[in-house]
Design an enzyme around this catalytic site. Structure first.
Site, PDB file in Angstrom:
ATOM      1  N   ASP A 142      36.134  46.580  44.215  1.00 38.71           N
ATOM      2  CA  ASP A 142      34.746  46.970  42.555  1.00 38.71           C
ATOM      3  C   ASP A 142      34.039  48.274  42.283  1.00 38.71           C
ATOM      4  O   ASP A 142      34.261  49.213  42.725  1.00 38.71           O
ATOM      5  CB  ASP A 142      33.535  45.947  43.455  1.00 38.71           C
ATOM      6  CG  ASP A 142      34.019  44.696  43.007  1.00 38.71           C
ATOM      7  OD1 ASP A 142      32.783  43.741  42.398  1.00 38.71           O
ATOM      8  OD2 ASP A 142      35.073  44.003  42.918  1.00 38.71           O
ATOM      9  N   LYS A 144      34.677  45.758  37.560  1.00 39.62           N
ATOM     10  CA  LYS A 144      34.487  45.676  35.378  1.00 39.62           C
ATOM     11  C   LYS A 144      33.309  45.831  35.467  1.00 39.62           C
ATOM     12  O   LYS A 144      32.103  46.027  36.418  1.00 39.62           O
ATOM     13  CB  LYS A 144      34.305  43.774  35.929  1.00 39.62           C
ATOM     14  CG  LYS A 144      35.450  42.392  36.263  1.00 39.62           C
ATOM     15  CD  LYS A 144      35.136  41.225  35.801  1.00 39.62           C
ATOM     16  CE  LYS A 144      34.605  41.130  37.569  1.00 39.62           C
ATOM     17  NZ  LYS A 144      35.458  40.428  37.625  1.00 39.62           N
ATOM     18  N   MET A 169      22.382  41.358  36.951  1.00 42.32           N
ATOM     19  CA  MET A 169      23.103  41.911  36.334  1.00 42.32           C
ATOM     20  C   MET A 169      21.769  41.237  34.814  1.00 42.32           C
ATOM     21  O   MET A 169      22.284  41.240  34.269  1.00 42.32           O
ATOM     22  CB  MET A 169      23.900  41.218  35.654  1.00 42.32           C
ATOM     23  CG  MET A 169      24.819  41.661  36.737  1.00 42.32           C
ATOM     24  SD  MET A 169      26.540  40.172  36.375  1.00 42.32           S
ATOM     25  CE  MET A 169      25.690  38.798  37.806  1.00 42.32           C
TER      26      MET A 169
END
Ligand code: SAH
Length: 468
Positions: A257, A279, A393
């Site tokens: 990641d 991502k 997030m």
């Protein structure tokens, strides 16, 4: 924990020396030490010096070295540099050493002035040699005594008979390649050999029995790919689990990641293939389905695939989806938990996640907006007193998040904190309230990854002692 940068200007390699010309300037004990290391490689050694130690004299008589009996000047050296692979300078005249080193540097011939890394373009590490196994320890010339200490400690753990083991493995390398063309298969067989009795037999020198053991492992070998879903923790390599570390050393391939920093990747086996599948918001490098397919494809080809994820794979890490895809495809897998950002950031920021006085529960939520830019969360269950809310997030939606928490019943001065790059040396912590946090984030230029912690626990913050 803070760690210093791993910056170094020296790069270790292993140089082929058979038949290569080497100039050694000086014929004393220091030169003799280096020459002794060089002779077994089959290098063509020319020693420029008026005098030689008795030991070097003997080597010259045996033609193991060529003696050029002159009072060396930089000019003499320059005249002999063509076709030289290495030059060692070891006279007892520091000024002369320096002049010779600069002549070599000017001609781009690697030169080592013994005990003077400042004028050298290469240095000799502390060496342990057992047959083809060479362990070299370098401190970049900074602390040769330390390098020798470390070497001594390494020598203690090198098994007796190591030269026999490496010889055995070398002999069997090509035959094994014919039987098992895929490198991952060969690696698995060798690992089983080294983990089992094969290693002991080869170390003892019982070549016959070791070969039989290897044959058995080769015949019984069926390529067995699998996937390991492994949490790498929030950033500090000290927070890797032992299981994660072991699998990082065993994997054929690593899919990682963007939350995985270079500090962590440094612990992955050097020759494992690294595939970045990170991502980023609004920019998917490889869609989740693509990652699932890649994991399955590689495992079915016999690879041991490490899917390395930031934090814990099962906390906002889509580990669940990957696991389901692996089950559907019949691929064997393992899951290793990691320290999630909430745990790591809370600990390194000194903010408890629960507290008897003010937080009987702790909620992990995602502040990631849906495609239409809105947040759909059960605010009535989130905006509660007596509870800590950790928002993953949540940075880009921070103003909305704080406004919603306030709108659903928490006061504007309700404590809140933001931890940026938690557990890394660049960690920053900002504490404020629901009213002040969005501005704090903006005025301090906080960037992802950042974690929001909301609740009265923030008032119990104690700044932890600096790492030792
Ligand atoms: N599986 C991960 C979370 C992935 S979601 C885990 O268990 O930690 C990504 C979010 O995690 C980031 O947007 C950020 O909110 C948080 N995060 C991950 N690492 C972080 C870190 N070192 N510091 C602060 N937040 C972090």
């Amino acid at each position: 924990m803070q760690r210093s940068s791993s910056h170094t200007t020296w790069f270790p390699i292993v140089l082929r020396m058979d038949g290569a010309r080497v100039l050694v300037i000086g014929g004393g004990n220091v030169a003799a030490n280096k020459i002794q290391l060089l002779v077994p490689t089959g290098a063509k050694i020319e020693v420029l010096s008026q005098n030689l130690t008795p030991e070097l004299q003997r080597l010259a008589e045996e033609s193991a070295i060529e003696h050029v009996a002159i009072d060396v000047t930089p000019h003499d050296v320059k005249a002999r540099l063509a076709g030289c692979r290495l030059v060692y300078v070891a006279t007892n005249d520091a000024a002369l050493n320096r002049d010779i080193a600069s002549v070599c540097q000017a001609e781009n011939v690697p030169v080592c002035a013994v005990d003077d890394p400042g004028i050298s373009s290469f240095i000799t590490p502390a060496l342990s040699i057992r047959g083809a196994v060479q362990v070299a320890v370098s401190t970049g010339g900074a602390a040769p005594v330390l390098a020798r200490r470390l070497r001594a400690r390494i020598e203690e753990v090198l098994p007796a008979g190591l030269h026999r083991l490496v010889e055995f493995m070398q002999d069997k390398r090509l035959p094994l390649r014919e039987k098992l063309p895929a490198s991952s298969d060969r690696r698995q067989v060798w690992e089983r050999f080294l983990d089992g009795r094969g290693q002991h037999l080869a170390l003892k020198g019982d070549t016959q029995a070791a070969a039989e053991e290897l044959d058995q492992l080769t015949q019984g070998h069926t390529p067995q790919g699998e996937v390991w879903l492994v949490g790498a923790g929030p950033g500090d390599p000290d927070l890797l689990t032992l299981a994660a570390l072991r699998l990082m050393q065993d994997a054929d391939t690593v899919l990682y990641d963007n939350l995985i920093g270079r500090d962590i990747l440094n612990y992955v086996r050097r020759d494992a293939e690294r595939v970045f599948v990170g991502k980023q918001r609004n920019r998917h490098t490889l869609p989740q389905e693509g990652i699932n397919e890649e994991l399955i494809r590689r495992a079915k080809a016999g690879e041991r695939v490490l899917r390395l994820k930031g934090g814990d794979p099962f906390i906002f890490g889509r580990g669940g989806e990957e696991m389901e895809a692996l089950v559907a495809a019949g691929v064997p897998f393992r899951i290793v938990p990691g320290i999630s950002a909430a745990n790591g950031c809370a600990a390194y920021a000194g903010i408890p996640l629960t507290h008897r006085d003010c937080a009987q529960s702790c909620l992990f939520i995602t502040g990631h907006a849906r495609a239409d830019g809105t947040l759909e969360l059960a605010w009535d269950r989130i905006a509660l007193r007596g509870q800590t809310v950790v928002i993953y997030m949540g940075l880009s939606m921070l103003p909305d998040l704080c406004a919603q928490l306030h709108a659903h019943g928490l006061p504007a001065d309700w404590p809140a904190a933001l931890v940026e790059r938690g557990t890394s040396p660049e960690q920053r912590v900002f504490t404020g309230t629901l009213a002040s946090l969005p501005n704090l984030a903006q005025s301090n230029g906080v960037t992802s990854p950042a974690l929001v912690i909301v609740g009265e626990v923030v008032q119990h913050r104690v700044v932890p002692a600096p790492p030792t």
